[in-house]
Enzyme design. Sequence first.
Site, PDB file in Angstrom:
ATOM      1  N   GLU A   1       0.382  -9.191  -0.876  1.00 56.40           N
ATOM      2  CA  GLU A   1      -1.744  -9.516  -0.874  1.00 56.40           C
ATOM      3  C   GLU A   1      -2.960  -9.794  -1.851  1.00 56.40           C
ATOM      4  O   GLU A   1      -3.327 -10.412  -1.910  1.00 56.40           O
ATOM      5  CB  GLU A   1      -2.405  -8.287   0.248  1.00 56.40           C
ATOM      6  CG  GLU A   1      -1.540  -8.402   1.319  1.00 56.40           C
ATOM      7  CD  GLU A   1      -2.038  -7.801   2.732  1.00 56.40           C
ATOM      8  OE1 GLU A   1      -1.826  -6.601   2.495  1.00 56.40           O
ATOM      9  OE2 GLU A   1      -2.848  -7.752   3.901  1.00 56.40           O
TER      10      GLU A   1
ATOM     11  N   ALA B   1       0.633  -0.637  -0.498  1.00 58.45           N
ATOM     12  CA  ALA B   1      -0.210  -0.019   0.024  1.00 58.45           C
ATOM     13  C   ALA B   1       0.911   0.931  -0.117  1.00 58.45           C
ATOM     14  O   ALA B   1       2.143   0.973   0.433  1.00 58.45           O
ATOM     15  CB  ALA B   1      -0.785   0.470   1.428  1.00 58.45           C
TER      16      ALA B   1
ATOM     17  N   GLY C   1       1.091  -5.215   0.966  1.00 61.77           N
ATOM     18  CA  GLY C   1      -0.378  -4.824   0.025  1.00 61.77           C
ATOM     19  C   GLY C   1       0.229  -5.223  -1.373  1.00 61.77           C
ATOM     20  O   GLY C   1      -0.355  -6.207  -2.565  1.00 61.77           O
TER      21      GLY C   1
ATOM     22  N   GLU D   1       4.123  -5.285   7.152  1.00 59.72           N
ATOM     23  CA  GLU D   1       3.137  -3.752   8.237  1.00 59.72           C
ATOM     24  C   GLU D   1       3.829  -3.661  10.084  1.00 59.72           C
ATOM     25  O   GLU D   1       3.935  -2.957  10.339  1.00 59.72           O
ATOM     26  CB  GLU D   1       1.191  -3.995   7.963  1.00 59.72           C
ATOM     27  CG  GLU D   1       1.804  -4.476   6.385  1.00 59.72           C
ATOM     28  CD  GLU D   1       1.355  -5.391   5.845  1.00 59.72           C
ATOM     29  OE1 GLU D   1       2.227  -6.741   6.114  1.00 59.72           O
ATOM     30  OE2 GLU D   1       0.962  -5.717   4.648  1.00 59.72           O
TER      31      GLU D   1
HETATM   32  C1  3H9 Z   1       0.524  -2.056   3.782  1.00 62.77           C
HETATM   33  O1  3H9 Z   1       1.134  -2.587   2.337  1.00 62.77           O
HETATM   34  C2  3H9 Z   1      -1.033  -2.072   3.913  1.00 62.77           C
HETATM   35  C3  3H9 Z   1      -2.004  -3.349   3.942  1.00 62.77           C
HETATM   36  O2  3H9 Z   1      -1.467  -4.637   4.224  1.00 62.77           O
HETATM   37  C4  3H9 Z   1      -3.286  -2.905   3.745  1.00 62.77           C
HETATM   38  C5  3H9 Z   1      -3.284  -1.864   2.748  1.00 62.77           C
HETATM   39  C6  3H9 Z   1      -5.424  -1.861   3.065  1.00 62.77           C
HETATM   40  N1  3H9 Z   1       4.434   3.164  -0.019  1.00 62.77           N
HETATM   41  O3  3H9 Z   1      13.640   2.512   1.176  1.00 62.77           O
HETATM   42  P1  3H9 Z   1      13.729   3.281  -0.010  1.00 62.77           P
HETATM   43  C7  3H9 Z   1       9.114   4.348  -1.380  1.00 62.77           C
HETATM   44  S1  3H9 Z   1       1.455  -0.932   4.354  1.00 62.77           S
HETATM   45  C8  3H9 Z   1       4.731   4.826  -0.670  1.00 62.77           C
HETATM   46  O4  3H9 Z   1      14.998   3.714   0.161  1.00 62.77           O
HETATM   47  P2  3H9 Z   1      15.158   0.476  -0.974  1.00 62.77           P
HETATM   48  C9  3H9 Z   1      10.628   5.607  -0.299  1.00 62.77           C
HETATM   49  O5  3H9 Z   1       9.316   6.219   0.581  1.00 62.77           O
HETATM   50  C10 3H9 Z   1       2.668  -1.703   3.612  1.00 62.77           C
HETATM   51  N2  3H9 Z   1       6.675   4.849  -0.681  1.00 62.77           N
HETATM   52  O6  3H9 Z   1      15.045   2.086  -0.314  1.00 62.77           O
HETATM   53  C11 3H9 Z   1      11.266   6.068  -0.674  1.00 62.77           C
HETATM   54  O7  3H9 Z   1      11.099   7.546  -1.436  1.00 62.77           O
HETATM   55  P3  3H9 Z   1      11.686   8.338  -2.096  1.00 62.77           P
HETATM   56  C12 3H9 Z   1       3.790  -2.460   3.521  1.00 62.77           C
HETATM   57  C13 3H9 Z   1       7.090   3.561  -0.787  1.00 62.77           C
HETATM   58  O8  3H9 Z   1      15.411  -0.246  -1.743  1.00 62.77           O
HETATM   59  C14 3H9 Z   1      11.064   4.832  -2.366  1.00 62.77           C
HETATM   60  O9  3H9 Z   1       9.775   3.760  -2.377  1.00 62.77           O
HETATM   61  N3  3H9 Z   1       5.100  -2.491   2.947  1.00 62.77           N
HETATM   62  C15 3H9 Z   1       6.634   2.333  -0.003  1.00 62.77           C
HETATM   63  O10 3H9 Z   1      16.458   0.253   0.335  1.00 62.77           O
HETATM   64  C16 3H9 Z   1      12.448   3.761  -2.320  1.00 62.77           C
HETATM   65  O11 3H9 Z   1      12.876   3.219  -0.638  1.00 62.77           O
HETATM   66  C17 3H9 Z   1       5.840  -2.041   3.075  1.00 62.77           C
HETATM   67  O12 3H9 Z   1       6.106  -1.324   4.737  1.00 62.77           O
HETATM   68  C18 3H9 Z   1       5.891   2.295   0.342  1.00 62.77           C
HETATM   69  N4  3H9 Z   1       4.723   0.910   0.239  1.00 62.77           N
HETATM   70  O13 3H9 Z   1      14.088  -0.697   0.302  1.00 62.77           O
HETATM   71  C19 3H9 Z   1       7.564  -1.649   2.726  1.00 62.77           C
HETATM   72  N5  3H9 Z   1       7.992   1.826   0.353  1.00 62.77           N
HETATM   73  O14 3H9 Z   1      12.443   7.665  -2.736  1.00 62.77           O
HETATM   74  C20 3H9 Z   1       7.678  -0.560   3.311  1.00 62.77           C
HETATM   75  C21 3H9 Z   1       8.549   1.950  -0.410  1.00 62.77           C
HETATM   76  O15 3H9 Z   1      11.055   8.717  -2.374  1.00 62.77           O
HETATM   77  N6  3H9 Z   1       9.247  -0.059   2.238  1.00 62.77           N
HETATM   78  N7  3H9 Z   1       8.718   3.750  -0.387  1.00 62.77           N
HETATM   79  O16 3H9 Z   1      12.638   8.413  -0.581  1.00 62.77           O
HETATM   80  C22 3H9 Z   1      10.290  -0.465   2.360  1.00 62.77           C
HETATM   81  O17 3H9 Z   1      10.677  -1.309   3.362  1.00 62.77           O
HETATM   82  C23 3H9 Z   1      11.352  -0.150   1.166  1.00 62.77           C
HETATM   83  O18 3H9 Z   1      11.258   1.115   1.332  1.00 62.77           O
HETATM   84  C24 3H9 Z   1      11.708  -1.846  -0.039  1.00 62.77           C
HETATM   85  C25 3H9 Z   1      12.766  -0.675  -0.443  1.00 62.77           C
HETATM   86  C26 3H9 Z   1      12.310  -2.516   0.953  1.00 62.77           C
HETATM   87  C27 3H9 Z   1      10.621  -1.235  -0.482  1.00 62.77           C
END
Ligand code: 3H9
Length: 693
Positions: free
Chosen positions: A105, A61, A102, A125
């Site tokens: 999911e 998400a 998500g 999450e």
């Molecule tokens: C969810 O899914 C809820 C659902 O269950 C239910 C819904 C109803 N959204 O970390 P990085 C951006 S909760 C928006 O530097 P990496 C991040 O801000 C979500 N933006 O790179 C950054 O932006 P910017 C569950 C996101 O390669 C850029 O991506 N998911 C999201 O070291 C690069 O990020 C998570 O909790 C996002 N979901 O790592 C995953 N994710 O360049 C959370 C990333 O503008 N994310 N961005 O600063 C992570 O763990 C790491 O960011 C990821 C990439 C592994 C994805």
Amino acid sequence: MSVKYETREGVAILTLQNPPVNGLGLDTRRGLLEGLTRALDDVTVKAIVVTGGPRAFSGGADIREFGKPEAGMEPTLPTVIAAFERSSKPVIAAIEGLALGGGLELALGMHHRVADKRAQIGLPEVKLGLLPGAGGTQRFPRAVGLETAVNMIVSGTPVPAGKLAATKLFDRVVENDTLGAAIAVANEAAASGALSKVRDWKIEHPNAEGFLGFARTAVAAASANYPAPLKCLEAIEAAVKQPFDKGIDAEREAFALLIQTPESKALRHGFFGERAAGKIADIGPEVALREVKQVGVIGAGTMGGGIAMNFLNAGFPVTLLESNQDALERGLATIRKNYENSAKKGKLTSEQVEQRMGLIVPTLSYDALKDADLIVEAVFEEYSVKQAVFTQLDAVAKQGAILASNTSTLDVDRIAAFTQRPQDVLGMHFFSPANVMKLLEVVRGKATAKDVLATAMALAKQIGKTAVVSGVCDGFIGNRMIEQYSRQAGFLLDEGALPQQVDRAMEKFGFAMGPFRMGDLAGNDIGWAIRKRRYVEKPHMTYSKTADRVAELGRYGQKTGAGWYDYKAGDRTAYPSPIVDELIEKNSKDLGIARRAISDEEIVERLVYALVNEGAYLLEEGIAAKASDIDIVYLAGYGFPIWRGGPMFYADSVGLYNVLAAMRRYAKGHEGQAWEPAPLLVKLAESGNSFNP
Ligand code: 3H9
């Protein structure tokens, strides 16, 4: 368009195109449904493949939407997932890169999944104080089994798809051409006509009740300050015990509750704050980075050795310079010992130990640094010593080399002025133990060139640090603030508290360690040396004298077997010390202070608000660019409880008006003790604003 639509021989291919990680924001969700409708409407399409790109299928998400109207606008993620699940034509997820939260999911709502074996699969999450809220707690246990699902959902840790190859989650786990394999599965599925739905699968476990009971006890013990892990478990329990739709209701209710909790808000602040710290207002993508292939480290002591290890771990060759052979050999032996300890714990193989040691070029000569692209010095904290080092570096370092000082207390501009190239100089303030601590303060001098700063920040990421930019001032962000915190801790002793009470209150608040246990760990001689300097440089700054008395007794902390606490050989437990208690009480008497009972609430407020006020000064002076930078320094380097989001976020959540009122209350009778509110704090509090917008 956030979802590209194309068809290949009767298979519709929907490609998510929402960089950087295909977050499932409103636009993307709409794009997915439009693509699905188009494919269903097209009689020539017999199956549908949904894919992302090599970096990500989807990171989940869009977290940036949380708390905004878009998050709840239709189609929501559960609506999208339900639509794919209901599709009359088979839908196949082709997963490369990441399928998180998500994103996973969404794939679980499809009829088949094909993944690259390296793809990272997870439901993280919980790390944001949430639970998977789009069916993950219900479908994932059905796909991978109860135990794997509990472990992965409660920990939030992703695993490579290859590790889940034996489960029902994936139809195929491949080494290459994921899309091709997914199209093949699509054709097979279209031919068979069957639509396999995870929601219909059974969760098989010989003793689900027993396992969940065991998990509940373990999770409750490990997550006292976080509501999310237990909620994850409760939702999984619903998956085991209730019909699918009832389980989904339970999950959704828990998600709606968790997203409002202060813990989740704080964790999300930490997530974005960490990423925002890497963004520097006046440095854009047009600033080209300098190439760093070889690193030099000056000083092979505890700090220098730790710094070197960071670069060795990331594969950089490191030239390690010392002033004499003995010190050099001692330093090398310590690095080797650290690596061998990691190997004993199974974290490294013996080949990796040798490979990292093999990257070190030990030397006694500055000439050996002539090819280094980055040189970090970690020598004694005195200007004369730094001057000698930087003058020699200026003579031998190649043009364009970045010259970094690990100073924690000295003026980086003055150090830069020892060279003819101040634009190439900056501070890289590592925290001890440098190979373990995540925090790195990158200190931008007046003359530091933009590309030097940008390169240091990029390198920090490469070596796994959480880097925050600080301007030049005494103590930079972290230590300048902690000094005010320690002063309050000292005054509390004068007024009636004992170290164990102060520590207990701060640890109950959530700090990893209270100020006195922290002092004993870091060494009380360090603070003593700083205060002695302060007595000369800033005579108006008052301190409790107890810390000096403790240090004068040689009670430097754990390393001398005694500090604020007593220690027993081979035991790090801090035992309250009658000697120290007596010394504190005598000090109060000498000051003519009638000791009083001090509440834990007062202890916490005085220590935390002292941090907040100094933080406000740092913001005002531009030493810290944004409040979240300060929060990240405290979360990554000072053991501030992450579920409280850092001192500035915490102050925002208390309300700056309330913080200011408390400070004014404490100012009475404590004149000169840091309770002069920073003008920025007053301005924000009086206008109803906060530090973090
Ligand atoms: C969810 O899914 C809820 C659902 O269950 C239910 C819904 C109803 N959204 O970390 P990085 C951006 S909760 C928006 O530097 P990496 C991040 O801000 C979500 N933006 O790179 C950054 O932006 P910017 C569950 C996101 O390669 C850029 O991506 N998911 C999201 O070291 C690069 O990020 C998570 O909790 C996002 N979901 O790592 C995953 N994710 O360049 C959370 C990333 O503008 N994310 N961005 O600063 C992570 O763990 C790491 O960011 C990821 C990439 C592994 C994805």
